[in-house]
Write a protein that holds these residues in place. Sequence first.
Motif, PDB file in Angstrom:
ATOM      1  N   GLN A 211       0.825  -1.208   0.000  1.00 13.94           N
ATOM      2  CA  GLN A 211       0.000   0.000   0.000  1.00 13.94           C
ATOM      3  C   GLN A 211       0.862   1.262   0.000  1.00 13.94           C
ATOM      4  N   ASP A 215       0.374   3.944  -2.804  1.00 11.48           N
ATOM      5  CA  ASP A 215       0.004   5.317  -2.465  1.00 11.48           C
ATOM      6  C   ASP A 215       1.004   6.319  -3.027  1.00 11.48           C
ATOM      7  N   GLN A 219      -0.007   9.155  -5.609  1.00 14.56           N
ATOM      8  CA  GLN A 219       0.231  10.564  -5.304  1.00 14.56           C
ATOM      9  C   GLN A 219       0.970  11.257  -6.447  1.00 14.56           C
TER      10      GLN A 219
END
Length: 395
Positions: A211, A215, A219
């Motif tokens: 994760q 992420d 982003q």
Amino acid sequence: MTGREGGYVVPADPPNAGGGLKKKGGGSRSWILLDSSGQEIVLDVDKYAIMHRVQIHARDLRILDPLLSYPSTILGRERAIVLNLEHIKAIITSEEVLLRDPLDDNVVPIVEDLRRRLKPVNGNREVNGDGKELPTQLDVEPGEEDDSPFEFRALEVALEAICSYLSARTIELESAVYPALDMLTSKISSRNLDRVRKLKSQMTRLTARVQKVRDELEQLLDDDDDMADLYLSRKLAGASPVSGSGAASWFLASPTIGSKISKASRASMATVRGDENDVEELEMLLEAYFMQVDGTFNKLTTLREYIDNTEDYINIQLDNHRNQLIQLELFLSAGTVCLSIYSLVAAIFGMNIPYTWNDDHGYMFKWVVIWGGIFSAILFIFIMSYARHKGLVGS
């Protein structure tokens, strides 16, 4: 060759038969440098020399410290990309890659892939007796030459390596979890429960790692400015030669700034020529590996749901066993009450107290025993009927 900040450069060991790095008795080196010209150098330098070389701050270099726990990060700086993805800790510039701990078991395959993917196309040719170049097996077809900027090719190698690594760990975990859950479903025991508990802990840690990478890529994809910061060749092509004259001098046979700008201009011509904010090339690259990491994350999510469903099923089984035990306890309690009443009658008549009504009434013993048993049985049936009527026991 002595560096500016007290570090020194050690030439790379020649590759062994397997193409890997040859480890010397002095221990593993800290960094390996691979540049766009195919040159490879193993470095043992201090952090100040690295900071001076790639023009980054100490806080950025601290992210790559293996002794400190930092989440997965891809940072775009003025002259470098700071990359921290699990065991991959690298600094990428427009002309070179600095990779930490090159002799680590997980890093050696990445070094091999960088050596293969970043090697110049013309560097994979042999010369025959007539002086003509012959393409080798590793040579790239003319129509397949990768004209992407150097930093994107290096970034792609790192992303491909980390995605493959996380996917392999997920497959290994799946191959261990599913049989363990099936065994636990068939037989609930302390050994099987402890095994599933350990596998669930491993899955939780792996999910968190996946994760973090997911992420970070998400982003980057959500912010065009962050993606634009990763176009080092574009920024180098737009900079003046004077601004890059302070490049590090401890690199052996380092190309001149003019050649860097010329090479960067050719590599990023498609993006420099158009809008400077065009990040389509990098966006497609990141999206491809984001989808791969997202697929790995979805596998772990599915695995987590399967574990949760198995836990719910086991809890239902345990609840059913508890209900059965409660019903058994109810039966035993009702029987105990009835037998207690029957024992009370026997205790009353068994008391050693002189009384006269027993004279000439010996037949009463038989009827007291019979009617006491009948009354106890009727009382037991009444209690169980009442409990079944109230839903306390199954019908």
